[in-house]
Write an enzyme that holds these catalytic residues in place. Structure first.
Site, PDB file in Angstrom:
ATOM      1  N   GLU B 272       0.880  -1.171   0.000  1.00 24.91           N
ATOM      2  CA  GLU B 272       0.000   0.000   0.000  1.00 24.91           C
ATOM      3  C   GLU B 272       0.908   1.208   0.000  1.00 24.91           C
ATOM      4  O   GLU B 272       1.722   1.367   0.908  1.00 24.91           O
ATOM      5  CB  GLU B 272      -0.905  -0.053   1.224  1.00 24.91           C
ATOM      6  CG  GLU B 272      -2.122   0.832   1.101  1.00 24.91           C
ATOM      7  CD  GLU B 272      -1.900   2.207   1.697  1.00 24.91           C
ATOM      8  OE1 GLU B 272      -1.994   2.325   2.924  1.00 24.91           O
ATOM      9  OE2 GLU B 272      -1.610   3.143   0.927  1.00 24.91           O
ATOM     10  N   CYS B 306      -2.124   8.290   4.206  1.00 25.17           N
ATOM     11  CA  CYS B 306      -2.108   8.030   2.762  1.00 25.17           C
ATOM     12  C   CYS B 306      -3.445   8.402   2.133  1.00 25.17           C
ATOM     13  O   CYS B 306      -3.547   8.626   0.933  1.00 25.17           O
ATOM     14  CB  CYS B 306      -1.744   6.597   2.434  1.00 25.17           C
ATOM     15  SG  CYS B 306      -1.945   5.474   3.784  1.00 25.17           S
TER      16      CYS B 306
END
Lengths: 457, 509
Positions: B272, B306
């Site tokens: 990720e 994020c």
């Protein structure tokens, strides 16, 4: 909920007899029936009922009401109308017809026009005018009919300091304009005096969240610091003009901020003898009895010569509290069962009426049973009609307000002012509240036997 | 946290933590405990406060950890999912009991404000319980087509040893998610925490071991780049779970593809890697809702998520009004020490981040315009950056393409929703995005076109919840695996199918 305080259990206040409640209820109902405005109110309630029975249609219409003020033109309204109606999975024939018509280019603006007119019509039922000046005629008529008012200023959410300042200016302006005009109105003893003395004619309800962009649930201190100067200023104006200032309660997240701020400021020496001020107690909160004891304790120790006004309401943020709690994994802080909630409302009513040495109770309800109970309790617990004030919402309690005034009670209508864009949140919440299956108004619209509505919860 | 009793409980937990600092975070390899080597983590709000002292693991340490992990796997890999779930359930229970202490640790080691820190502890608990449940379900063989005369079965077996390379921004939750995904499925795990947050990493491993995960099965190798590199290249690592920057992620994917001498398997990477997340505001959006959501999505935890909002794409019809209100709102945003209740954001993690923010700000004032900036910063040495909104940038500005990972957001005027969607589609990243609209047809159109892994409508774009919003991005934002979602565990197992002929002498027996 653990409040962390060791409060003594509230004293049990004996309830008025069911007979007495029913007697009062019937008297109230009789007073309602004599008013021709009743049929209009009931028709409204029934139309709204048709909407309530179809949850998809209800959702579509509320979303349309919500977005209409932001639409750039009639076509834009129409586009939203068709898009929202298009979300309904199993539309009735009439919905399909309306949507089909609105989709045709030739009819699009017309559809938008009627949608907007409908939304404005609904809005004007609930909103008294764009500002204090435009609402004056109506307020004057109400006063002549024996009904007082409290004003609420609708507006955009305050996310900047400038917006908070604008709100402050509007509040002050409203107080000055109304105090100036209302001084010249005729005397209305049942609206202006009670056992404590004089009751101000001009009454303004304010929201702390509009007074600062810094309200934070996890840090009441920050919201208090942000709103302090502005609320202090309004209290000074209210004191000097002898206007009543009432602080609304919003979602539970803000309760600590609001109570801390109000108690801190009212304790300041310059406010020891005025203005008349108050807060709102929400009966749908499970810990509302403990909360009330805290307030009574504060007032007893505060040394102010003016009673604390307490407006008892059910609460207008139920959906929000349940959703927020659900998504965060907390138990819901509100009663989820209607009967329990109503019983709690009556418990709080009695406690307030047993404490009229400290507080001025205002019972805000459209529930005939809750009102009848309060009427009876004012007699048996507090020894007279002047002990209690009733409050209703403009557009929902019109028939009740007249009936109560005829019966000699002090009654006040909550009248929002503001423009259409500003008014939407208020409007959507009112519609949601009063078309839910749990709504007393829905029950009332659906039955001829009003006696059945007087049964204890 | 809206109750004062909860706030005072948290403050006591912090006071108790402060008295016990620094946390010791040596390597934990099998039953041995490494040395404390002078790797330290500090409080970003007050860098002279050392939060943890950690081991600085070498390649040799990693090799030893892999040996231990292989031994552990021989035992752990043949337990039943239910047995493993019981152990992991105990770990979650320990976290529930020590919730306040863990929250305080996160506040101190990565400068995360209280509400975010507590939410992170809850997320860690959610990950553990969710994956434990999921792994039990994974043991049930899926339905295959069966015909008379044959028995077909598929089962999922653990791959072996999982390397977890974790970030500092969700040091507990993301680490717990990746580590427990490996453990629940029967793998051994070697966990390398971010350099900035070894203290919390060590605490996670202690909790897992206290709950009953055997020492060989969960190894801990704190340190800098070296242990991470060795793990990626080690021939006996089967799966690498990584969360971090795009650059490092791409390097891991490239290096792990190489087949070492003696390696008889293909390494699988679950990554990720961050994004450049857009929030689209339609002409009919309710600005009362947009403004707080935009501010929170952009500046929450100083923009170090994020999922953070990085670009606001605002319809021309509402641009001016929104820009005006946003400017006012941003000037009220309060930056302060993470331990102060009621702040809106705390410090950034380290001097590099602060410098990066400053560099982009410089560029912004040259290429565009600083539209709004937050209120004053706290005094002292802490790594504080003012939350800033930038407008008027040219289309090719690096600010519109780079992930800043600090409190800086850009605002752009778009002619319509179509243009906004085109901008989103042009990005190499596809992690999160948001849309504020009250026209359901517009919502459906954007849903259909949007390439992102997590699209949010009429709310902020951060705060994905385990099981409710499985989280992960596409394109260069990641391998498309969804943390906290039903398919995540399949990356940690290999499927094996058995087909048995059930006929004997022409009869089905």
């Amino acid at each position: 909920m653990n409040t962390g305080l060791n409060l003594p259990a509230p004293p049990l206040t004996p309830a008025p007899s069911e007979d007495l409640v029913r007697t009062n209820g019937r008297r109230l109902i009789a007073a309602l029936r004599s008013d021709p405005a009743l049929s209009v109110a009931r028709l409204n309630a029934m139309a709204v009922g048709r909407v309530a029975s179809d949850p998809d249609l209800r959702a579509a219409l509320f979303r349309l009401v919500d977005v209409t003020p932001m639409c750039r033109d009639l076509s834009d309204i129409s586009t939203h109308l068709t898009a929202l109606l298009g979300e309904i999975e199993e539309p009735t024939r009439s919905v399909r017809l309306i949507r089909g018509a609105a989709l045709r280019p030739a009819l699009s603006r017309t559809a938008g026009f009627f949608a907007r007119a409908g939304v404005r019509g609904m809005a004007s039922r609930f909103i008294a005018g764009a500002d204090a000046e435009s609402a004056l005629d109506e307020l004057s008529d109400l006063w002549k009919r024996g009904v007082a008012s409290t004003m609420d200023l609708l507006g955009e959410a305050t996310v900047t300091e400038t917006e908070a300042d604008t709100y402050l200016e509007r509040c002050e302006h409203t107080m000055r304009v109304l105090a100036g005009k209302m001084a010249g109105w005729q005397a209305q003893p049942h609206l202006e005096t009670d056992r404590h003395g004089f009751v101000p004619r001009t009454n303004l309800s304010v929201k702390i969240s509009a007074m600062t962009p810094n309200a934070r649930p996890d840090s009441p201190g920050r919201g208090v610091a942000g709103a302090s100067d502005r609320l202090r200023h309004l209290l000074r104006v209210a004191r000097d003009l002898q206007v009543h200032l009432h602080v609304d309660m919003e979602s539970l997240d803000l309760r600590e901020t609001v109570t801390e701020l109000v108690f801190d400021l009212l304790a300041e020496p310059e406010f020891a003898d005025g203005p008349s001020a108050g807060m709102v107690l929400q009966g749908y909160l499970q810990d509302s009895p403990e909360e009330l004891e805290k307030w009574l304790g504060w007032q007893a120790a505060a040394g102010r010569s003016v009673p604390l006004s307490v407006r008892l309401v059910k609460g207008a943020y139920w959906d929000h509290e349940v959703v927020e709690a659900g998504q965060a994994g907390w138990p819901a802080p509100v009663f989820t069962d209607r009967a329990t909630c109503d019983r709690n409302f009556e418990l709080l009513t009695r406690r307030l009426l047993a404490s009229t040495d400290l507080v001025r109770p205002a019972i805000a309800s459209h529930n005939l049973r809750s009102i009848a109970h309060a009427m009876a309790a004012a007699e048996t617990i507090a020894g007279g009609h002047d002990a209690v004030e009733f409050q209703v919402l403009r557009g929902l309690g019109d028939d009740i307000q007249d009936a109560l005034s005829d019966l000699g009670f002090r009654v006040r209508t909550y009248s929002p002012i503001g423009d259409l864009v500003a008014g939407m949140a208020y409007l959507v919440r009112r519609l949601l509240e009063n078309t839910s299956n749990d709504s007393f108004l829905m029950a009332r619209a659906g039955t001829e036997n009003l006696d059945s509505l007087l049964v204890a919860p | 946290m809206r109750r004062s009793s909860v706030r005072s409980g948290l403050r006591s937990a912090l006071d108790q933590l402060d008295v016990s600092l620094p946390i010791e975070a040596p390597a934990l390899i099998g039953s041995s405990r490494g040395d404390i080597d002078g790797l330290i983590s500090v409080d970003p709000g007050n860098p002279s406060r050392v939060v943890a002292v950690a081991g600085d693991s070498s390649s040799g340490d990693v090799d030893r950890a892999v040996e231990a992990a292989q031994a552990g796997f021989r035992m752990w890999g043949v337990t039943s999912a239910r047995e493993r779930a019981v152990v992991l359930g105990r770990a979650a229970a320990i976290m529930r009991q020590t919730r306040q202490q863990l929250t305080a640790m996160i506040v101190r080691e990565c400068g995360k404000p209280w509400i975010d820190a507590d939410a992170e502890v809850c997320e860690a608990i959610d990950f553990i319980e969710y994956y434990a449940r999921q792994s039990v379900g994974l043991e049930r063989t899926p339905e295959l087509l069966q015909l008379p005369g044959e028995r077909n079965e598929m089962r999922f077996v653990p791959r072996g040893v999982v390397a977890v390379i974790a970030p500092w921004n969700f040091p507990l939750a993301i680490s717990a998610g990746m580590v427990v995904a490996g453990l629940a499925t029967g793998n051994s795990v070697i966990y390398k925490p971010a350099e900035q947050t070894p203290g919390i990493g060590h605490e996670l491993v202690s909790i897992l071991r206290s709950a009953g995960v055997p020492d060989d099965v969960i190894g801990f190798v704190p340190g800098g780049d070296e242990p991470g590199k060795r793990l990626v290249e080690h021939p006996d690592i089967h799966t690498i779970a990584f969360t971090g920057s795009c650059a490092v992620g791409l390097e891991i994917i490239a290096r792990s593809a190489a087949l070492a001498a003696g390696q008889n398997h293909l390494k699988r990477v679950v990554a990720e890697m961050g994004g450049k997340n857009c929030l689209i505001v339609d002409s009919d959006a309710d600005l009362d809702e947009v403004i707080p959501a935009a501010v929170h999505s952009a500046f929450g935890f100083a923009g170090q998520k994020c999922s953070a909002a990085s670009r606001l794409l605002v319809h021309d019809a509402v641009f001016d009004h929104l820009a005006e209100r946003l400017t006012g709102a941003v000037s009220s945003v309060l930056t302060g020490q993470a331990e102060d209740f009621g702040i809106d954001l705390g410090p950034v993690i380290d001097p590099d981040s602060a410098e990066r923010h400053a560099r982009y700000l410089d560029q912004a004032s040259q290429d565009g315009e600083i539209l709004a900036t937050g209120g004053g910063l706290p005094a002292g040495d802490g790594y504080f950056c003012a939350p800033t909104v930038v407008s008027g940038l040219p289309d090719d500005s690096k600010l519109l393409a780079d992930e800043v990972f600090a409190p800086l957001v850009t605002i752009e005027r778009v002619a319509d929703l179509e243009s906004a969607c085109a901008l989103v589609e042009a990005s190499p990243f596809a992690l999160t995005a948001g849309l504020f609209t009250r026209n359901p047809e517009h919502a459906r159109k954007v849903e259909a076109r949007s390439p992102v892994g997590n699209l949010y409508i009429n709310r902020g774009i951060t705060g994905a919840m385990v099981g409710r919003q499985p989280f992960g991005g596409n394109r260069l934002s990641g391998t498309g695996t969804k943390a906290g979602g039903p398919g995540y565990l399949t990356a940690f197992v290999e499927p094996r199918v058995v087909c048995e002929n059930t006929m004997r002498h022409g009869l089905v027996v």
